[in-house]
Design a protein around this motif. Structure first.
Motif, PDB file in Angstrom:
ATOM      1  N   TYR A  11       0.852  -1.191   0.000  1.00 19.39           N
ATOM      2  CA  TYR A  11       0.000   0.000   0.000  1.00 19.39           C
ATOM      3  C   TYR A  11       0.885   1.237   0.000  1.00 19.39           C
ATOM      4  CZ  TYR A  11      -3.846  -2.989   1.771  1.00 19.39           C
ATOM      5  OH  TYR A  11      -4.801  -3.951   1.948  1.00 19.39           O
ATOM      6  N   GLU A  12       0.357   2.330  -0.499  1.00 21.16           N
ATOM      7  CA  GLU A  12       1.024   3.606  -0.290  1.00 21.16           C
ATOM      8  C   GLU A  12       1.033   3.911   1.195  1.00 21.16           C
ATOM      9  OE1 GLU A  12      -0.765   6.674  -2.574  1.00 21.16           O
ATOM     10  OE2 GLU A  12      -0.416   5.687  -4.517  1.00 21.16           O
ATOM     11  N   ARG A  13       2.058   4.614   1.632  1.00 23.13           N
ATOM     12  CA  ARG A  13       2.195   4.911   3.055  1.00 23.13           C
ATOM     13  C   ARG A  13       0.966   5.631   3.600  1.00 23.13           C
ATOM     14  NH1 ARG A  13       6.460   5.044   6.636  1.00 23.13           N
ATOM     15  NH2 ARG A  13       6.134   6.399   8.462  1.00 23.13           N
ATOM     16  N   HIS A  18      -3.771   5.904   7.208  1.00 22.11           N
ATOM     17  CA  HIS A  18      -5.214   6.064   7.425  1.00 22.11           C
ATOM     18  C   HIS A  18      -5.818   4.829   8.075  1.00 22.11           C
ATOM     19  CE1 HIS A  18      -9.145   7.838   6.981  1.00 22.11           C
ATOM     20  NE2 HIS A  18      -9.588   6.724   6.395  1.00 22.11           N
ATOM     21  N   LYS A  19      -5.336   3.665   7.714  1.00 20.05           N
ATOM     22  CA  LYS A  19      -5.809   2.447   8.363  1.00 20.05           C
ATOM     23  C   LYS A  19      -5.573   2.539   9.879  1.00 20.05           C
ATOM     24  CE  LYS A  19      -5.355  -0.940   4.572  1.00 20.05           C
ATOM     25  NZ  LYS A  19      -6.519  -1.832   4.748  1.00 20.05           N
ATOM     26  N   LEU A  20      -4.421   3.040  10.271  1.00 13.53           N
ATOM     27  CA  LEU A  20      -4.136   3.162  11.699  1.00 13.53           C
ATOM     28  C   LEU A  20      -4.995   4.251  12.341  1.00 13.53           C
ATOM     29  CD1 LEU A  20      -0.243   2.797  11.651  1.00 13.53           C
ATOM     30  CD2 LEU A  20      -1.942   1.071  12.251  1.00 13.53           C
ATOM     31  N   GLU A  21      -5.266   5.317  11.599  1.00 12.24           N
ATOM     32  CA  GLU A  21      -6.130   6.382  12.121  1.00 12.24           C
ATOM     33  C   GLU A  21      -7.533   5.873  12.412  1.00 12.24           C
ATOM     34  OE1 GLU A  21      -6.100   9.511   9.296  1.00 12.24           O
ATOM     35  OE2 GLU A  21      -3.992  10.053   9.642  1.00 12.24           O
ATOM     36  N   LEU A  22      -7.990   4.890  11.643  1.00 13.06           N
ATOM     37  CA  LEU A  22      -9.339   4.375  11.818  1.00 13.06           C
ATOM     38  C   LEU A  22      -9.543   3.708  13.176  1.00 13.06           C
ATOM     39  CD1 LEU A  22     -10.020   2.845   8.282  1.00 13.06           C
ATOM     40  CD2 LEU A  22     -11.128   4.852   9.289  1.00 13.06           C
ATOM     41  N   MET A  23      -8.455   3.301  13.821  1.00 15.06           N
ATOM     42  CA  MET A  23      -8.594   2.667  15.131  1.00 15.06           C
ATOM     43  C   MET A  23      -7.751   3.366  16.198  1.00 15.06           C
ATOM     44  SD  MET A  23      -6.459  -0.919  14.789  1.00 15.06           S
ATOM     45  CE  MET A  23      -4.754  -0.933  14.185  1.00 15.06           C
ATOM     46  N   THR A  43       7.986  -6.881   1.084  1.00 13.49           N
ATOM     47  CA  THR A  43       7.840  -5.936   2.187  1.00 13.49           C
ATOM     48  C   THR A  43       6.705  -6.362   3.112  1.00 13.49           C
ATOM     49  OG1 THR A  43       8.637  -4.077   0.868  1.00 13.49           O
ATOM     50  CG2 THR A  43       7.354  -3.536   2.822  1.00 13.49           C
ATOM     51  N   LEU A  44       6.974  -6.361   4.401  1.00 14.37           N
ATOM     52  CA  LEU A  44       5.967  -6.606   5.433  1.00 14.37           C
ATOM     53  C   LEU A  44       5.807  -5.315   6.221  1.00 14.37           C
ATOM     54  CD1 LEU A  44       4.188  -8.273   7.422  1.00 14.37           C
ATOM     55  CD2 LEU A  44       6.317  -8.913   8.591  1.00 14.37           C
ATOM     56  N   THR A  45       4.573  -4.850   6.368  1.00 17.14           N
ATOM     57  CA  THR A  45       4.299  -3.631   7.124  1.00 17.14           C
ATOM     58  C   THR A  45       3.581  -3.979   8.414  1.00 17.14           C
ATOM     59  OG1 THR A  45       4.100  -2.360   5.080  1.00 17.14           O
ATOM     60  CG2 THR A  45       3.216  -1.361   7.082  1.00 17.14           C
ATOM     61  N   LEU A  46       4.096  -3.493   9.528  1.00 16.47           N
ATOM     62  CA  LEU A  46       3.462  -3.653  10.833  1.00 16.47           C
ATOM     63  C   LEU A  46       3.064  -2.278  11.363  1.00 16.47           C
ATOM     64  CD1 LEU A  46       5.836  -6.250  12.573  1.00 16.47           C
ATOM     65  CD2 LEU A  46       3.698  -6.696  11.354  1.00 16.47           C
ATOM     66  N   GLY A  47       1.892  -2.224  12.003  1.00 11.95           N
ATOM     67  CA  GLY A  47       1.413  -0.968  12.572  1.00 11.95           C
ATOM     68  C   GLY A  47       0.808  -1.174  13.935  1.00 11.95           C
ATOM     69  N   HIS A  48       0.784  -0.101  14.735  1.00 10.14           N
ATOM     70  CA  HIS A  48       0.328  -0.224  16.117  1.00 10.14           C
ATOM     71  C   HIS A  48      -0.138   1.125  16.638  1.00 10.14           C
ATOM     72  CE1 HIS A  48       0.829  -0.799  20.559  1.00 10.14           C
ATOM     73  NE2 HIS A  48       0.447  -2.039  20.259  1.00 10.14           N
ATOM     74  N   VAL A  49      -1.247   1.117  17.375  1.00 10.74           N
ATOM     75  CA  VAL A  49      -1.675   2.298  18.137  1.00 10.74           C
ATOM     76  C   VAL A  49      -1.683   1.890  19.601  1.00 10.74           C
ATOM     77  CG1 VAL A  49      -2.957   3.381  16.256  1.00 10.74           C
ATOM     78  CG2 VAL A  49      -4.127   1.742  17.736  1.00 10.74           C
ATOM     79  N   ARG A  50      -1.025   2.678  20.443  1.00  4.91           N
ATOM     80  CA  ARG A  50      -0.732   2.243  21.809  1.00  4.91           C
ATOM     81  C   ARG A  50      -1.524   3.004  22.864  1.00  4.91           C
ATOM     82  NH1 ARG A  50       4.906   2.792  25.366  1.00  4.91           N
ATOM     83  NH2 ARG A  50       4.257   1.340  27.014  1.00  4.91           N
ATOM     84  N   LEU A  51      -2.078   2.234  23.782  1.00  3.96           N
ATOM     85  CA  LEU A  51      -2.589   2.760  25.043  1.00  3.96           C
ATOM     86  C   LEU A  51      -1.605   2.305  26.109  1.00  3.96           C
ATOM     87  CD1 LEU A  51      -4.810   4.147  26.737  1.00  3.96           C
ATOM     88  CD2 LEU A  51      -5.951   1.931  26.901  1.00  3.96           C
ATOM     89  N   SER A  52      -0.846   3.218  26.669  1.00  6.82           N
ATOM     90  CA  SER A  52       0.247   2.874  27.572  1.00  6.82           C
ATOM     91  C   SER A  52      -0.287   2.470  28.939  1.00  6.82           C
ATOM     92  CB  SER A  52       1.201   4.058  27.718  1.00  6.82           C
ATOM     93  OG  SER A  52       1.712   4.457  26.470  1.00  6.82           O
ATOM     94  N   ILE A  53       0.060   1.241  29.355  1.00 11.40           N
ATOM     95  CA  ILE A  53      -0.388   0.707  30.644  1.00 11.40           C
ATOM     96  C   ILE A  53       0.801   0.232  31.476  1.00 11.40           C
ATOM     97  CG2 ILE A  53      -1.820  -1.027  31.782  1.00 11.40           C
ATOM     98  CD1 ILE A  53      -3.501   0.926  30.241  1.00 11.40           C
ATOM     99  N   ILE A  54       1.652  -0.589  30.882  1.00 13.44           N
ATOM    100  CA  ILE A  54       2.836  -1.134  31.549  1.00 13.44           C
ATOM    101  C   ILE A  54       4.084  -0.535  30.886  1.00 13.44           C
ATOM    102  CG2 ILE A  54       4.151  -3.232  32.048  1.00 13.44           C
ATOM    103  CD1 ILE A  54       1.583  -3.149  33.596  1.00 13.44           C
ATOM    104  N   ALA A 167      -9.612   0.530   1.563  1.00 11.40           N
ATOM    105  CA  ALA A 167      -8.838   0.398   0.326  1.00 11.40           C
ATOM    106  C   ALA A 167      -8.950  -0.990  -0.304  1.00 11.40           C
ATOM    107  CB  ALA A 167      -7.360   0.750   0.542  1.00 11.40           C
ATOM    108  N   ASN A 168      -9.942  -1.760   0.120  1.00 10.40           N
ATOM    109  CA  ASN A 168     -10.185  -3.080  -0.466  1.00 10.40           C
ATOM    110  C   ASN A 168     -11.678  -3.257  -0.730  1.00 10.40           C
ATOM    111  OD1 ASN A 168      -7.498  -4.407  -0.405  1.00 10.40           O
ATOM    112  ND2 ASN A 168      -7.677  -4.045   1.792  1.00 10.40           N
ATOM    113  N   ASP A 169     -12.000  -4.054  -1.725  1.00 10.27           N
ATOM    114  CA  ASP A 169     -13.393  -4.342  -2.057  1.00 10.27           C
ATOM    115  C   ASP A 169     -13.754  -5.726  -1.524  1.00 10.27           C
ATOM    116  OD1 ASP A 169     -13.839  -1.952  -3.456  1.00 10.27           O
ATOM    117  OD2 ASP A 169     -12.926  -2.787  -5.274  1.00 10.27           O
ATOM    118  N   PHE A 170     -14.676  -5.770  -0.585  1.00 14.80           N
ATOM    119  CA  PHE A 170     -15.112  -7.023   0.006  1.00 14.80           C
ATOM    120  C   PHE A 170     -16.595  -7.241  -0.255  1.00 14.80           C
ATOM    121  CE2 PHE A 170     -11.627  -6.585   3.461  1.00 14.80           C
ATOM    122  CZ  PHE A 170     -10.694  -7.141   2.603  1.00 14.80           C
TER     123      PHE A 170
END
Length: 613
Positions: A11-13, A18-23, A43-54, A167-170
């Protein structure tokens, strides 16, 4: 508690961002993304949105790079990570104080089998560069969600389905929709889309990036006894063991580097957890909802329990306008149709509690593990009437006229089998005489019927079934209700050790004439809280949906649940027969409002989320 994402697709960056913004409501403290070049040049892309607890330090942000060969994205908590460090990783040097790094170290040393040692709620994916594999797992009882899309060498996963869909058709999954119409929730492993599935509770997987092979295995199930428990010799022995396990489960879940509180509705399960919490720390505040509509307000029960325990309690004011605001918003964060309207007040009280705390303990799981529903008594009383599970065969006779059928069974279902359907927590009403819905066929497709049909487990099979189905709905509800406002909910009763031990307890330990349902939990609770404060009928946590549909939402109901929408979007229903039911309800006739909420929610989900999203 966070949101995770990963994909082998290019995917384009900006699309990944935006995928990460959605959650990002799942993790507002940090957003991270890493692009990894695999050994075969992909290429493998990993993403994360964090709620800091520990370990609140940025060193524990994700995607977390443990070594040059191991990276992880992780949602949830491994509560026993300190014990794991001490017992299994004494010779390993760690650079953070996080459970995230412990997962990586355990994987590097013991492989994916190490997941069997984790006590927590989690969904994680590790990329192992040496083997060019993605490996991951979902916790035993399915507290944390995991959605994925697998097509050839493409593999994409996320904590919420809209992240994958963007960005996908399901295509809409018609079978999933039919399950939703029956149960009010889409069961695992289905999702609203044909292309997207859910990893099931207690499953782990490996994905080979070179070959595209996905291997899913079950590492835990309802009959697993990984703790090696033996059946108790007496009720007193069982009671003490359950008490000890619950106390330890609470102890583990009080560990956090952020403020912690506890939900307290004034019912058995939340009162039990609050009482145990008070034994560790009486200063932790309890939170309960206070509704301006006295018909639904039970805050005085919670206040009485808190006072008896000597713990502070905050009654969170929840007005009708507050509930309506959540009602109008919940489709956007739930991501799939869900017909349990108790999600609305649950979301609201979570939002209020989040003003003070980031972690909160709750009483979820008590009804499913310890026989908290009246249906268990009903079923036990009737099991002896049938050879084999005859009533289970009757269960899946269609309450719609099925295609090609000559007999109109709707009326007989309404009267003859209403109690059976109701006992299973399924919807029992005439949805307008659908001609295309074959419930017998759908029943055979039900992914968890094998648990209900296990004759060797007797009445326990019923509880097993609820652990795999109704608990799934509860987990979806509380995950979305709390993560909507970035609040981490921890459920000590759903500790897997408690679940395993509960499977060894006989019916009479769960239900008896004097204490009724959830006997063993009540017995433990009444040692800490006077029985007279809790000895009352069980009530649900529901908003005034019926009044809304006849009042301020009347025109919207008529517009959304229209003939054209039903005909186009829900072909299982006969719109010509359903619309008169809707009209009768609006005029005041006593028709099940849950029926309307089920249809309303599906159409709202489709129109506000699926189309052009």
């Amino acid at each position: 508690m966070c949101g995770i994402f990963g994909t082998t697709r290019r995917y384009e960056r900006s699309i990944v961002e935006h995928k990460l913004e959605l959650m990002n409501f799942r993790g507002p403290d940090h957003t991270g993304m890493e692009e990894i070049r695999t050994p075969d040049g992909e290429t493998l892309t990993l993403g994360h949105v964090r709620l800091s607890i520990i370990d609140l330090d940025s060193r524990s942000n994700q995607p977390f790079v443990y070594t040059d060969d191991i990276s992880i994205v992780f949602n949830g908590e491994v509560y026993n990570f300190l014990e794991l460090k001490k017992q299994y990783l004494g010779d390993v040097t760690l650079r953070t104080e996080s459970d995230t790094e412990v997962i990586c170290a355990m994987y590097e040393k013991y492989g994916l089998d190490s997941v069997k040692l984790f006590n927590g709620m989690f969904a994680f994916v590790i990329y192992d560069r040496r083997k060019n594999l993605m490996v991951g797992a979902r916790d035993r009882l399915g507290k944390k969600p995991f959605y994925f899309w697998h097509e050839g060498r493409n593999f994409e996963f996320a904590s919420q389905p809209k992240v994958i869909k963007y960005a996908n058709d399901f295509h809409i999954d018609a079978t999933a929709r039919q399950f939703y119409l029956l149960q009010g929730v889409i069961p695992d492993p289905y999702s609203p889309f044909e292309e997207v599935k859910k990893l099931r509770a207690g499953e782990c997987f490996t994905f080979n990036l070179a070959s595209g092979k996905l291997d899913i295995q079950t590492y835990w199930d309802v009959d697993t006894n990984s703790c090696g428990f033996t059946a108790p010799k007496s009720y007193d022995e069982a009671k003490q063991m359950v008490k000890d396990l619950l106390f330890d489960a609470v102890r583990l879940r009080l560990n956090a580097n952020v403020p912690v509180g506890t939900f307290l509705s004034g019912g058995i399960d939340s009162s039990l957890i609050c009482a145990i919490v008070s034994k560790f720390n009486k200063d932790l505040c309890a939170y309960t909802a206070g509704f301006d509509n006295q018909q639904f307000d039970e805050s005085h029960f919670a206040v009485d329990v808190a006072r008896s325990l000597g713990v502070p309690i905050k009654v969170c004011p929840c007005t009708g306008d507050d509930l309506m605001k959540v009602f109008n918003d919940y489709i956007t964060y739930f991501d799939e149709p869900f017909a349990d309207d108790s999600l609305i007040p649950s979301s609201l009280v979570a939002e209020k509690a989040r003003q003070d705390v980031t972690v909160i303990l709750g009483g979820d799981g008590g009804d499913e593990l310890f026989y908290g529903y009246p249906k268990y008594e009903w079923t036990k009383a009737r099991l002896h009437q049938y050879k084999k599970p005859y009533w289970l065969r009757k269960l899946f006779t269609p309450y719609f006229k099925h295609k090609g059928g000559k007999e109109d069974v709707m009326q007989s279902t309404q009267h003859d089998y209403a109690d059976v359907y109701r006992s299973l927590g399924m919807f029992c009403y005439d949805m307008g005489g659908a001609e295309k819905f074959d419930r017998i066929t759908l029943g055979k497709q039900q992914p968890d019927m094998k648990y209900l049909q296990n004759k060797q487990r007797g009445i326990l099979a019923y509880s097993d079934y609820d652990m795999k189905t109704f608990m799934n709905a509860v987990n979806q509800k509380v995950d979305r209700a709390t993560m909507r406002c970035s609040l981490e909910l921890r459920s000590p009763i759903m500790d897997y050790r408690v679940a395993e031990y509960s499977r060894l307890l006989p019916y009479e330990y769960m239900i008896n004439g004097e204490l009724g349902l959830k006997r063993i939990l009540k017995d433990i609770l009444y040692e800490m809280v006077p029985r007279e404060l809790l000895d009352r009928p069980k009530r649900g946590f529901v908003p005034p949906t019926k009044d809304w549909f006849r009042g301020e939402l009347k025109e919207e109901l008529l517009d959304i649940v229209s003939h054209d929408n039903i005909k186009q979007l829900i072909p299982e229903l006969d719109a010509d027969k359903f619309i008169p039911l809707r009209n009768d309800f609006v005029k005041g006739k006593e028709i099940n409002s849950r029926m309307l909420f089920t249809i309303y929610t599906y159409i709202m989900w489709y129109k506000t989320y699926y189309i052009d999203k």
